[in-house]
Scaffold this active site. Structure first.
Site, PDB file in Angstrom:
ATOM      1  N   LYS A  36       0.838  -1.192   0.000  1.00 55.04           N
ATOM      2  CA  LYS A  36       0.000   0.000   0.000  1.00 55.04           C
ATOM      3  C   LYS A  36       0.881   1.253   0.000  1.00 55.04           C
ATOM      4  CE  LYS A  36      -3.790   1.844   2.911  1.00 55.04           C
ATOM      5  NZ  LYS A  36      -4.593   1.507   4.116  1.00 55.04           N
ATOM      6  N   SER A 113      -9.270   1.370   3.287  1.00 57.60           N
ATOM      7  CA  SER A 113      -8.464   2.189   2.414  1.00 57.60           C
ATOM      8  C   SER A 113      -7.366   1.405   1.692  1.00 57.60           C
ATOM      9  CB  SER A 113      -7.819   3.327   3.224  1.00 57.60           C
ATOM     10  OG  SER A 113      -6.942   2.778   4.212  1.00 57.60           O
ATOM     11  N   SER A 137      -9.567  -1.270   7.384  1.00 57.21           N
ATOM     12  CA  SER A 137      -9.078  -1.097   6.015  1.00 57.21           C
ATOM     13  C   SER A 137      -8.352  -2.278   5.411  1.00 57.21           C
ATOM     14  CB  SER A 137      -8.184   0.147   5.934  1.00 57.21           C
ATOM     15  OG  SER A 137      -8.956   1.313   6.087  1.00 57.21           O
TER      16      SER A 137
END
Length: 398
Positions: A36, A113, A137
């Site tokens: 990420k 996210s 997330s």
């Protein structure tokens, strides 16, 4: 496994791919991974999902230790994946770089996210991917995209070199397409200890009632198969205050930390945000200190309650998300309703600092829904081993 590195689902951030070869030998040799875009790579600017963040920050001076551990274990890094702006969102939408496609349900959001990492694994681009989980997330995109995911115990995995959101909630989690790979990554990243048998199984009444009837019905068979592994589940309440109160306390405590972590940059930069993000930061700034203090007090009490309940090895079981991923054309009001209903459940592990694994256990209206197993802090390795056994009983990819 075959990989389509052309990335037709839009999982990776635009531009040149940041790739690094892993060590020639190690426990993760032969596996590919993605990270990420809130974890640092030396010489690369961490974008954190927002062009103004990228513009106002220099390239990273060093690589995050969690990435180095994976490389040293033999895994190959295939690139950085998209994230919701400043990791403050749960659908996976990013108007600047494009919202990743949910490979398991292309007409629905991928979840956020850690949206890009989930999409990369679900699409078969990599074997596993690193994300972060503050309010859900990793767990929610794993549920939405039909893959395995773990939120480790708070503090179990090194977060140096990662952008903060709510530091006392933030965790470095990961996704995998197979239960055994989820466990193998844990063998590398998690501290030693905490192994051993778990049980009994505790069915969290509030979370099952909170799920829409279709989700609860779809997961009933998975619950029954989990009971084959751990025996009949005990049905209990863990939050007699109600999940709505759990959500409000979590939101206040997290918002206070989000503004403390990122507010000075927001004030100094006046960044342009996509839909909903500016509103969340405005609400964080306006958080009543009295409410935040009450939330912190509740959190302490809730931690004591849950940790005492799980200290002997008990495992909570409940739907990871009350609903499948919202449709891409869902309005803001629908998205917010889903967010609140979902985070009342994800806040159980978040507030108490527990470890949680979600398994791709069923489908509703053709879209995946996950089943969560939750254990006491420090029992991460035992929970991953249990998840692998339950996955076998569910005839999932192990």
């Amino acid at each position: 496994m075959p990989r389509d590195l052309d990335d037709q689902v839009g999982a990776f951030i635009p531009g040149p791919r940041s790739e690094l070869a892993g060590a020639p030998e190690g426990p993760l040799t032969g596996l590919d991974f993605a990270v990420k875009d809130l974890f640092d790579l030396a010489g690369v600017t961490t974008g954190y999902g927002n062009p103004d963040w990228r513009r106002t920050h220099p390239p990273a001076a060093a690589t995050a230790p969690v990435i180095l551990s994976l490389l040293q274990a033999g895994a190959h890094l295939r690139g950085k994946t998209k994230t919701v702006e400043l990791a403050y969102g749960l659908t996976g939408e990013n108007v600047w770089y494009g919202t990743p496609v949910n490979p398991a349900a292309p007409d629905r959001f991928p979840g956020g996210s850690s949206c890009g990492s989930a999409a990369a694994v679900a699409a078969g681009l990599v074997n596993f991917a690193l994300g972060s989980d503050t309010g859900g997330s990793v767990r929610i995109p794993a549920s939405y995209c039909g893959i395995f995911g773990i939120r480790p115990s708070w503090g179990a995995v090194n977060l140096a070199g990662a952008c903060p959101l709510g530091p006392s909630f933030d965790t470095a989690g990961w996704f995998a397409s197979r239960a055994s790979v989820l466990r193998q990554v844990g063998d590398v990243l998690l501290p030693g200890g905490g192994e051993g048998p778990l049980g009994p199984l505790v069915k969290v009444q509030e979370a099952w009632v909170n799920a829409v009837p279709q989700t609860a019905a779809a997961l009933a068979e998975a619950l029954a198969k989990a009971e084959r592994v751990l025996g009949p589940a005990l049905s209990m309440q863990v939050a007699p205050e109600g999940l709505e109160q759990i959500f409000h306390h979590f939101r206040a405590a997290q918002a206070e930390e989000a503004w403390a972590s990122l507010g000075s940059w927001v004030e100094a930069t006046s960044p342009t945000f996509g839909p909903g993000v500016a509103e969340r930061f405005a609400a964080a700034k306006a958080t009543d200190p009295v409410l935040a203090a009450a939330a912190r007090g509740f959190r302490t009490m809730f931690q004591h309650r849950l940790r005492a309940m799980l200290a002997g090895g008990a495992v909570l079981i409940f739907p990871t998300s009350p609903v499948p991923a919202p449709l891409l054309d869902a309005g803001a009001e629908t998205q917010q309703a889903v967010r609140e209903r979902t985070m009342g459940v994800t806040a159980i592990a978040g507030l108490a600092g527990l470890c949680e694994v979600t398994l791709p256990a069923a489908r509703v209206d053709g879209a995946p829904v996950g089943l969560s197993l939750v254990a006491a802090p420090g029992r991460d390795r035992a929970l991953l081993a249990l998840a692998e056994r339950v996955a076998g009983e569910l005839q999932l990819a192990i």
